[in-house]
Design an enzyme around this catalytic site. Structure first.
Site, PDB file in Angstrom:
ATOM      1  N   SER A 136      -7.005   5.349   0.018  1.00 38.02           N
ATOM      2  CA  SER A 136      -5.694   4.717  -0.020  1.00 38.02           C
ATOM      3  C   SER A 136      -4.703   5.652   0.665  1.00 38.02           C
ATOM      4  CB  SER A 136      -5.311   4.470  -1.484  1.00 38.02           C
ATOM      5  OG  SER A 136      -4.005   3.957  -1.584  1.00 38.02           O
ATOM      6  N   LYS A 162      -7.164   1.785   3.248  1.00 42.40           N
ATOM      7  CA  LYS A 162      -6.132   0.927   2.638  1.00 42.40           C
ATOM      8  C   LYS A 162      -4.781   1.537   2.955  1.00 42.40           C
ATOM      9  CE  LYS A 162      -4.681   0.651  -2.188  1.00 42.40           C
ATOM     10  NZ  LYS A 162      -5.166   0.431  -3.580  1.00 42.40           N
ATOM     11  N   LEU A 163      -3.907   0.741   3.537  1.00 40.83           N
ATOM     12  CA  LEU A 163      -2.562   1.216   3.852  1.00 40.83           C
ATOM     13  C   LEU A 163      -1.593   0.701   2.804  1.00 40.83           C
ATOM     14  CD1 LEU A 163      -2.352   0.503   7.714  1.00 40.83           C
ATOM     15  CD2 LEU A 163      -3.131   2.615   6.555  1.00 40.83           C
ATOM     16  N   LYS A 164      -0.782   1.596   2.276  1.00 40.36           N
ATOM     17  CA  LYS A 164       0.295   1.180   1.393  1.00 40.36           C
ATOM     18  C   LYS A 164       1.385   0.561   2.266  1.00 40.36           C
ATOM     19  CE  LYS A 164      -1.021   2.542  -2.724  1.00 40.36           C
ATOM     20  NZ  LYS A 164      -1.116   1.602  -3.861  1.00 40.36           N
ATOM     21  N   ASP A 190      -1.883  -2.659   0.569  1.00 43.26           N
ATOM     22  CA  ASP A 190      -1.475  -2.752  -0.839  1.00 43.26           C
ATOM     23  C   ASP A 190       0.043  -2.649  -0.917  1.00 43.26           C
ATOM     24  OD1 ASP A 190      -1.151  -2.644  -3.578  1.00 43.26           O
ATOM     25  OD2 ASP A 190      -2.341  -0.818  -3.883  1.00 43.26           O
ATOM     26  N   ASN A 192       1.857  -3.131  -3.863  1.00 41.14           N
ATOM     27  CA  ASN A 192       2.366  -2.779  -5.200  1.00 41.14           C
ATOM     28  C   ASN A 192       3.590  -3.609  -5.587  1.00 41.14           C
ATOM     29  OD1 ASN A 192       1.098   0.268  -4.370  1.00 41.14           O
ATOM     30  ND2 ASN A 192       0.634  -0.522  -6.394  1.00 41.14           N
ATOM     31  N   GLU A 215      -3.334  -6.620  -1.225  1.00 42.61           N
ATOM     32  CA  GLU A 215      -3.343  -6.333  -2.660  1.00 42.61           C
ATOM     33  C   GLU A 215      -1.937  -6.455  -3.236  1.00 42.61           C
ATOM     34  OE1 GLU A 215      -5.205  -2.520  -3.295  1.00 42.61           O
ATOM     35  OE2 GLU A 215      -4.563  -2.379  -5.382  1.00 42.61           O
ATOM     36  N   ASP A 240      -4.034  -6.524  -8.452  1.00 43.74           N
ATOM     37  CA  ASP A 240      -4.204  -5.242  -9.143  1.00 43.74           C
ATOM     38  C   ASP A 240      -3.334  -5.302 -10.404  1.00 43.74           C
ATOM     39  OD1 ASP A 240      -4.004  -2.596 -10.014  1.00 43.74           O
ATOM     40  OD2 ASP A 240      -3.443  -1.732  -8.098  1.00 43.74           O
ATOM     41  N   LYS A 264      -9.487  -1.793 -12.496  1.00 43.92           N
ATOM     42  CA  LYS A 264      -9.164  -0.433 -12.951  1.00 43.92           C
ATOM     43  C   LYS A 264      -9.306  -0.455 -14.463  1.00 43.92           C
ATOM     44  CE  LYS A 264      -5.595   0.632  -9.476  1.00 43.92           C
ATOM     45  NZ  LYS A 264      -4.122   0.726  -9.240  1.00 43.92           N
ATOM     46  N   GLY A 292      -8.183   2.909  -8.106  1.00 45.70           N
ATOM     47  CA  GLY A 292      -8.036   4.288  -8.560  1.00 45.70           C
ATOM     48  C   GLY A 292      -6.602   4.550  -8.965  1.00 45.70           C
TER      49      GLY A 292
HETATM   50  O1  OSB Z   1      -1.901   0.471  -6.520  1.00 48.02           O
HETATM   51  O2  OSB Z   1      -3.900   1.043  -6.264  1.00 48.02           O
HETATM   52  C1  OSB Z   1      -2.742   1.341  -6.541  1.00 48.02           C
HETATM   53  C2  OSB Z   1      -2.456   5.108  -7.030  1.00 48.02           C
HETATM   54  C3  OSB Z   1      -1.648   5.152  -8.141  1.00 48.02           C
HETATM   55  C4  OSB Z   1      -1.173   3.995  -8.692  1.00 48.02           C
HETATM   56  C5  OSB Z   1      -1.523   2.766  -8.122  1.00 48.02           C
HETATM   57  C6  OSB Z   1      -2.359   2.706  -7.013  1.00 48.02           C
HETATM   58  C7  OSB Z   1      -2.803   3.904  -6.446  1.00 48.02           C
HETATM   59  C8  OSB Z   1      -3.596   3.953  -5.235  1.00 48.02           C
HETATM   60  C9  OSB Z   1      -4.466   5.179  -5.009  1.00 48.02           C
HETATM   61  O3  OSB Z   1      -3.582   3.115  -4.367  1.00 48.02           O
HETATM   62  C10 OSB Z   1      -5.834   4.995  -5.515  1.00 48.02           C
HETATM   63  C11 OSB Z   1      -6.593   6.300  -5.585  1.00 48.02           C
HETATM   64  O4  OSB Z   1      -6.928   6.831  -4.540  1.00 48.02           O
HETATM   65  O5  OSB Z   1      -6.836   6.771  -6.717  1.00 48.02           O
HETATM   66 MG    MG Z   2      -2.929  -1.324  -6.020  1.00 47.66          MG
END
Ligand code: OSB
Ligand code: MG
Length: 370
Positions: A136, A162-164, A190, A192, A215, A240, A264, A292
């Site tokens: 990520s 995976k790109l935020k 992703d 969020n 995501e 998620d 998760k 994760g």
């Molecule tokens: O949205 O998946 C998520 C990390 C912290 C909180 C939320 C997320 C994430 C990640 C990183 O995307 C996942 C990892 O490498 O542990």
């Molecule tokens: Mg996520």
């Protein structure tokens, strides 16, 4: 296991690089580890709550207080002989707080399995000896910096990127990465929960990049919004934050809010509930993958065991220790041609290295069983 004492460990673990998402920037993990000492074994669980309640309503200081003041007293009342399968039921009257509950259940599950000499992977029904590792990638300071970061991870061997994303950092960075690394790169994004349904036309501009999935584009509780958005995008929607348990997973799938699920254990209250979600998705041929939360080797070991189940058909955010930390609290997880080996020892198969644990520790709270 027959529990004698619980120790709540808090660790400060700086990240090797700041991790920026649409909800904030993480530079260091404030980790809570639950150690359960039994008559025949010790179990370890990691609480995945972040330091601030920005990913979800939970946060580490709150989870610590929740475990101390509301969860452990309920376990004490249930007697010292506790099995992991009973933890969910004993704690069910407490609303929410899945990450706090999951950490306790994980520790007891690990202790049970260590006493029985069984690995977590085999007890959950794992079928793989190694799991494909994705990574990520946080929001960068510039597009060249992002392309650089992605290139570095591909050189390491990661099999999926995976790109935020967030408003203002979406179409252009995705276009640049797709352009630079070509059509064969397994790529997903992703958000969020950073968008609203009013952004549907804008998000549809991502369709031409052949992403594996998008995501959590919309708010946690907006299943109907995700269902509407799914009808307007070609890119599959994966949830998620929204998936807080098996019942919500069924609802989301029935309503067409997603076609892929990020699992998760912390978010859903534990590895047992995570397996229930895996099983129901497997039954419906819905792909799942292991998310994760920037875990240490303790949480990572359990995630890798979970990801060894047959329905985990997409690479997870199960990256190597050094993607996160200069020094992990366990033996580091290392990438071997884009995969992590599933631990085979009893329980989660790893434990904190005592000297490293001590060096990283910021506080330690011993709670005798009473
Ligand atoms: O949205 O998946 C998520 C990390 C912290 C909180 C939320 C997320 C994430 C990640 C990183 O995307 C996942 C990892 O490498 O542990
Ligand atoms: Mg996520």
């Amino acid at each position: 296991m027959r529990v004698r004492r619980v120790v709540l460990h808090r660790l400060a673990m700086p990240l090797v690089t700041p991790f920026r998402t649409s909800f904030g920037t993480e530079t260091s993990r404030d980790v809570l580890l639950v150690e359960v000492e039994g008559a025949d074994s010790i179990g370890w669980g990691e609480c995945v709550a972040m330091s601030e309640p920005l990913y979800s309503s939970e946060y580490v200081e709150g989870a610590h207080a929740m475990i101390r003041s509301h969860l452990l007293p309920r376990l004490f009342a249930a007697g010292p002989d506790i099995k992991a399968e009973d933890v969910g039921g004993i704690l069910a009257e407490v609303k929410g707080h899945q990450m706090a509950k999951a950490a306790i259940e994980a520790a007891i599950l690990d202790g049970d399995l260590r006493a029985a000499g069984l690995s977590l992977s085999s007890s959950l029904g794992g079928v793989r000896e190694r799991v494909a590792a994705g990574v990520s990638v946080g929001i960068a300071t510039s597009i060249p910096a992002l392309v650089d970061a992605v290139g570095g991870y591909l050189d390491d061997g990661y099999v999926r990127i995976k790109l935020k994303i967030e408003p203002g950092w979406d179409v252009e960075p995705v276009a640049a990465v797709r352009e630079h690394f070509g059509p064969d790169l397994s790529l997903q994004v992703d958000a969020n929960a950073a968008y609203t349904l009013a952004d549907a036309a804008h998000l549809a501009r991502l369709d031409r990049f052949g992403l594996l999935l998008i995501e959590q584009p919309l708010a946690e509780h907006d299943l109907s919004g995700h269902a509407s958005l799914a009808r307007r995008l070609k890119t599959p929607i994966c949830l998620d934050e929204s998936i807080t348990g098996a019942a919500v997973a069924v609802d989301a799938l029935d309503r067409g809010a997603c076609s892929i699920v990020n699992i998760k254990a912390g978010r859903v209250g534990g590895y047992i509930e995570a397996k229930v979600i895996h099983d129901l998705c497997f039954e419906r041929a819905v792909p799942v993958w292991c998310g994760g939360m920037l875990e240490t080797g303790i949480g990572r070991a359990a995630n890798v065991a979970l990801a060894s189940l047959p329905g985990f058909s997409l690479p997870g955010d199960t990256s190597a220790s050094k993607r996160y930390f200069q020094r992990d609290v366990t033996e580091p997880f290392e990438l071997e041609s884009g995969h992590l080996a599933v631990p085979t020892g009893p329980g989660i198969g790893v434990a904190p290295i005592p000297e490293v644990l001590e060096e990283l520790t910021t506080s330690r709270e011993e709670i005798p069983w009473r």
